[in-house]
Write a protein that holds these residues in place. Structure first.
Motif, PDB file in Angstrom:
ATOM      1  N   LEU A 108       0.856  -1.175   0.000  1.00  0.00           N
ATOM      2  CA  LEU A 108       0.000   0.000   0.000  1.00  0.00           C
ATOM      3  C   LEU A 108       0.893   1.226   0.000  1.00  0.00           C
ATOM      4  CD1 LEU A 108      -2.400  -1.121   2.860  1.00  0.00           C
ATOM      5  CD2 LEU A 108      -2.830  -1.268   0.407  1.00  0.00           C
ATOM      6  N   ILE A 109       0.344   2.357  -0.380  1.00  0.00           N
ATOM      7  CA  ILE A 109       1.057   3.626  -0.297  1.00  0.00           C
ATOM      8  C   ILE A 109       0.419   4.425   0.829  1.00  0.00           C
ATOM      9  CG2 ILE A 109       1.536   5.812  -1.476  1.00  0.00           C
ATOM     10  CD1 ILE A 109       3.102   3.453  -2.629  1.00  0.00           C
ATOM     11  N   LYS A 110       1.213   4.801   1.818  1.00  0.00           N
ATOM     12  CA  LYS A 110       0.715   5.596   2.936  1.00  0.00           C
ATOM     13  C   LYS A 110       1.121   7.055   2.703  1.00  0.00           C
ATOM     14  CE  LYS A 110       0.774   6.159   7.911  1.00  0.00           C
ATOM     15  NZ  LYS A 110       1.469   5.873   9.152  1.00  0.00           N
ATOM     16  N   ARG A 139       5.005   6.487   1.685  1.00  0.00           N
ATOM     17  CA  ARG A 139       5.825   5.367   2.168  1.00  0.00           C
ATOM     18  C   ARG A 139       5.142   4.072   1.765  1.00  0.00           C
ATOM     19  NH1 ARG A 139       6.016   2.711   7.077  1.00  0.00           N
ATOM     20  NH2 ARG A 139       4.688   4.273   8.032  1.00  0.00           N
ATOM     21  N   ARG A 140       5.912   3.157   1.191  1.00  0.00           N
ATOM     22  CA  ARG A 140       5.372   1.844   0.836  1.00  0.00           C
ATOM     23  C   ARG A 140       5.237   0.992   2.086  1.00  0.00           C
ATOM     24  NH1 ARG A 140       8.259  -0.547  -4.424  1.00  0.00           N
ATOM     25  NH2 ARG A 140       7.830  -2.374  -3.175  1.00  0.00           N
ATOM     26  N   VAL A 141       4.095   0.319   2.199  1.00  0.00           N
ATOM     27  CA  VAL A 141       3.824  -0.546   3.345  1.00  0.00           C
ATOM     28  C   VAL A 141       3.348  -1.892   2.818  1.00  0.00           C
ATOM     29  CG1 VAL A 141       2.365  -0.860   5.369  1.00  0.00           C
ATOM     30  CG2 VAL A 141       3.139   1.435   4.758  1.00  0.00           C
ATOM     31  N   ALA A 142       3.997  -2.961   3.217  1.00  0.00           N
ATOM     32  CA  ALA A 142       3.574  -4.291   2.788  1.00  0.00           C
ATOM     33  C   ALA A 142       2.156  -4.558   3.285  1.00  0.00           C
ATOM     34  CB  ALA A 142       4.527  -5.352   3.337  1.00  0.00           C
ATOM     35  N   LYS A 143       1.326  -5.113   2.422  1.00  0.00           N
ATOM     36  CA  LYS A 143      -0.055  -5.417   2.816  1.00  0.00           C
ATOM     37  C   LYS A 143      -0.085  -6.377   4.001  1.00  0.00           C
ATOM     38  CE  LYS A 143      -2.407  -4.527  -1.540  1.00  0.00           C
ATOM     39  NZ  LYS A 143      -3.149  -5.108  -2.666  1.00  0.00           N
ATOM     40  N   ARG A 144       0.824  -7.327   4.004  1.00  0.00           N
ATOM     41  CA  ARG A 144       0.886  -8.291   5.114  1.00  0.00           C
ATOM     42  C   ARG A 144       1.146  -7.577   6.440  1.00  0.00           C
ATOM     43  NH1 ARG A 144       5.250 -11.941   6.874  1.00  0.00           N
ATOM     44  NH2 ARG A 144       4.228 -13.558   8.076  1.00  0.00           N
ATOM     45  N   LYS A 145       2.050  -6.598   6.427  1.00  0.00           N
ATOM     46  CA  LYS A 145       2.350  -5.817   7.637  1.00  0.00           C
ATOM     47  C   LYS A 145       1.120  -5.007   8.050  1.00  0.00           C
ATOM     48  CE  LYS A 145       4.947  -3.206  10.460  1.00  0.00           C
ATOM     49  NZ  LYS A 145       4.645  -3.437  11.847  1.00  0.00           N
ATOM     50  N   PHE A 146       0.444  -4.402   7.082  1.00  0.00           N
ATOM     51  CA  PHE A 146      -0.738  -3.607   7.373  1.00  0.00           C
ATOM     52  C   PHE A 146      -1.826  -4.467   8.024  1.00  0.00           C
ATOM     53  CE2 PHE A 146      -4.940  -2.071   6.146  1.00  0.00           C
ATOM     54  CZ  PHE A 146      -4.896  -0.766   6.616  1.00  0.00           C
ATOM     55  N   VAL A 147      -2.120  -5.628   7.438  1.00  0.00           N
ATOM     56  CA  VAL A 147      -3.163  -6.506   7.984  1.00  0.00           C
ATOM     57  C   VAL A 147      -2.787  -6.973   9.388  1.00  0.00           C
ATOM     58  CG1 VAL A 147      -4.314  -8.745   7.701  1.00  0.00           C
ATOM     59  CG2 VAL A 147      -4.034  -7.221   5.739  1.00  0.00           C
ATOM     60  N   HIS A 148      -1.534  -7.343   9.587  1.00  0.00           N
ATOM     61  CA  HIS A 148      -1.083  -7.762  10.921  1.00  0.00           C
ATOM     62  C   HIS A 148      -1.299  -6.647  11.939  1.00  0.00           C
ATOM     63  CE1 HIS A 148       1.947  -8.003  14.133  1.00  0.00           C
ATOM     64  NE2 HIS A 148       1.660  -9.283  14.119  1.00  0.00           N
ATOM     65  N   VAL A 182      -3.270  -4.023  11.818  1.00  0.00           N
ATOM     66  CA  VAL A 182      -4.681  -3.705  12.040  1.00  0.00           C
ATOM     67  C   VAL A 182      -5.283  -4.657  13.076  1.00  0.00           C
ATOM     68  CG1 VAL A 182      -6.967  -3.790  10.929  1.00  0.00           C
ATOM     69  CG2 VAL A 182      -5.092  -2.592   9.816  1.00  0.00           C
ATOM     70  N   MET A 183      -4.810  -5.884  13.094  1.00  0.00           N
ATOM     71  CA  MET A 183      -5.351  -6.870  14.037  1.00  0.00           C
ATOM     72  C   MET A 183      -4.761  -6.741  15.441  1.00  0.00           C
ATOM     73  SD  MET A 183      -5.910 -10.253  11.647  1.00  0.00           S
ATOM     74  CE  MET A 183      -4.210 -10.703  11.626  1.00  0.00           C
ATOM     75  N   VAL A 184      -3.584  -6.132  15.608  1.00  0.00           N
ATOM     76  CA  VAL A 184      -2.959  -6.098  16.928  1.00  0.00           C
ATOM     77  C   VAL A 184      -2.831  -4.710  17.553  1.00  0.00           C
ATOM     78  CG1 VAL A 184      -1.665  -8.227  16.520  1.00  0.00           C
ATOM     79  CG2 VAL A 184      -0.583  -6.035  16.043  1.00  0.00           C
ATOM     80  N   GLU A 185      -2.792  -3.668  16.739  1.00  0.00           N
ATOM     81  CA  GLU A 185      -2.635  -2.314  17.288  1.00  0.00           C
ATOM     82  C   GLU A 185      -3.972  -1.788  17.814  1.00  0.00           C
ATOM     83  OE1 GLU A 185       0.104  -0.947  17.907  1.00  0.00           O
ATOM     84  OE2 GLU A 185       1.531  -1.869  16.564  1.00  0.00           O
ATOM     85  N   THR A 186      -3.917  -0.912  18.789  1.00  0.00           N
ATOM     86  CA  THR A 186      -5.133  -0.348  19.370  1.00  0.00           C
ATOM     87  C   THR A 186      -5.399   1.081  18.903  1.00  0.00           C
ATOM     88  OG1 THR A 186      -3.896   0.367  21.322  1.00  0.00           O
ATOM     89  CG2 THR A 186      -4.987  -1.789  21.429  1.00  0.00           C
ATOM     90  N   ARG A 187      -4.436   1.691  18.219  1.00  0.00           N
ATOM     91  CA  ARG A 187      -4.601   3.060  17.707  1.00  0.00           C
ATOM     92  C   ARG A 187      -4.261   3.087  16.223  1.00  0.00           C
ATOM     93  NH1 ARG A 187      -0.304   4.908  20.703  1.00  0.00           N
ATOM     94  NH2 ARG A 187      -0.034   6.464  19.080  1.00  0.00           N
ATOM     95  N   PHE A 239       8.582  -1.348  13.916  1.00  0.00           N
ATOM     96  CA  PHE A 239       9.355  -2.185  13.015  1.00  0.00           C
ATOM     97  C   PHE A 239       9.828  -3.421  13.758  1.00  0.00           C
ATOM     98  CE2 PHE A 239       9.577   2.174  11.658  1.00  0.00           C
ATOM     99  CZ  PHE A 239       9.122   2.058  10.355  1.00  0.00           C
ATOM    100  N   TYR A 240       9.312  -4.583  13.339  1.00  0.00           N
ATOM    101  CA  TYR A 240       9.664  -5.860  13.941  1.00  0.00           C
ATOM    102  C   TYR A 240       9.384  -6.942  12.929  1.00  0.00           C
ATOM    103  CZ  TYR A 240       4.673  -5.332  14.751  1.00  0.00           C
ATOM    104  OH  TYR A 240       3.336  -5.066  14.583  1.00  0.00           O
ATOM    105  N   ARG A 241       9.966  -8.109  13.172  1.00  0.00           N
ATOM    106  CA  ARG A 241       9.752  -9.256  12.270  1.00  0.00           C
ATOM    107  C   ARG A 241       8.354  -9.802  12.470  1.00  0.00           C
ATOM    108  NH1 ARG A 241      13.457 -11.627   9.320  1.00  0.00           N
ATOM    109  NH2 ARG A 241      15.640 -11.263   9.717  1.00  0.00           N
ATOM    110  N   LEU A 242       7.710 -10.128  11.369  1.00  0.00           N
ATOM    111  CA  LEU A 242       6.400 -10.770  11.436  1.00  0.00           C
ATOM    112  C   LEU A 242       6.588 -12.272  11.530  1.00  0.00           C
ATOM    113  CD1 LEU A 242       4.386  -8.854   8.699  1.00  0.00           C
ATOM    114  CD2 LEU A 242       4.276  -8.550  11.153  1.00  0.00           C
ATOM    115  N   PRO A 243       5.653 -12.952  12.192  1.00  0.00           N
ATOM    116  CA  PRO A 243       5.737 -14.418  12.216  1.00  0.00           C
ATOM    117  C   PRO A 243       5.567 -14.960  10.789  1.00  0.00           C
ATOM    118  CG  PRO A 243       3.712 -13.636  13.276  1.00  0.00           C
ATOM    119  CD  PRO A 243       4.524 -12.429  12.922  1.00  0.00           C
ATOM    120  N   PRO A 244       6.074 -16.153  10.521  1.00  0.00           N
ATOM    121  CA  PRO A 244       5.921 -16.730   9.177  1.00  0.00           C
ATOM    122  C   PRO A 244       4.453 -16.814   8.790  1.00  0.00           C
ATOM    123  CG  PRO A 244       7.380 -18.064  10.515  1.00  0.00           C
ATOM    124  CD  PRO A 244       6.795 -17.027  11.419  1.00  0.00           C
ATOM    125  N   SER A 245       4.192 -16.602   7.530  1.00  0.00           N
ATOM    126  CA  SER A 245       2.814 -16.637   7.026  1.00  0.00           C
ATOM    127  C   SER A 245       2.293 -18.057   7.014  1.00  0.00           C
ATOM    128  CB  SER A 245       2.770 -16.059   5.620  1.00  0.00           C
ATOM    129  OG  SER A 245       1.471 -16.158   5.100  1.00  0.00           O
TER     130      SER A 245
END
Length: 89
Positions: A42-44, A57-66, A68-73, A81-87
């Motif tokens: 995505l483009i932010k 800023r380019r944002v990986a869709k996988r990072k965005f979806v992750h 959205v499910m865990v952040e509260t704001r 910036f952190y490693r995502l668990p394997p898909s």
């Protein structure tokens, strides 16, 4: 090499943008704005530091979806910036 090293050290994914006819509601939004052009990212829309320079800023869709499910704001999405668990897909 000194400038190149500095760029690599400080690069956070921002790219300068300049639209001929920007969508005013996107620029005036009080929440983060993401644009999907159908790629794996995505483009932010952002503002670069205190200069007020419009950028994207380019944002990986996988990072965005992750996030959205865990952040509260909404403003925290894609900001940590952190490693995502394997898909599992």
């Amino acid at each position: 090499m000194e400038i190149e090293d500095e760029v690599h050290r400080t690069y956070r994914g921002h790219h300068q943008s300049g639209w001929v006819r920007p969508t005013r509601t996107w620029l005036d939004a009080a929440c983060p704005v993401y644009v999907d052009f159908g790629e794996d990212f995505l483009i932010k829309l952002e503002t670069y530091d205190e200069s007020g320079l419009p950028c994207v800023r380019r944002v990986a869709k996988r990072k965005f979806v992750h996030d959205v499910m865990v952040e509260t704001r909404a403003d925290a999405i894609t900001m940590r910036f952190y490693r995502l668990p394997p898909s599992s897909i």
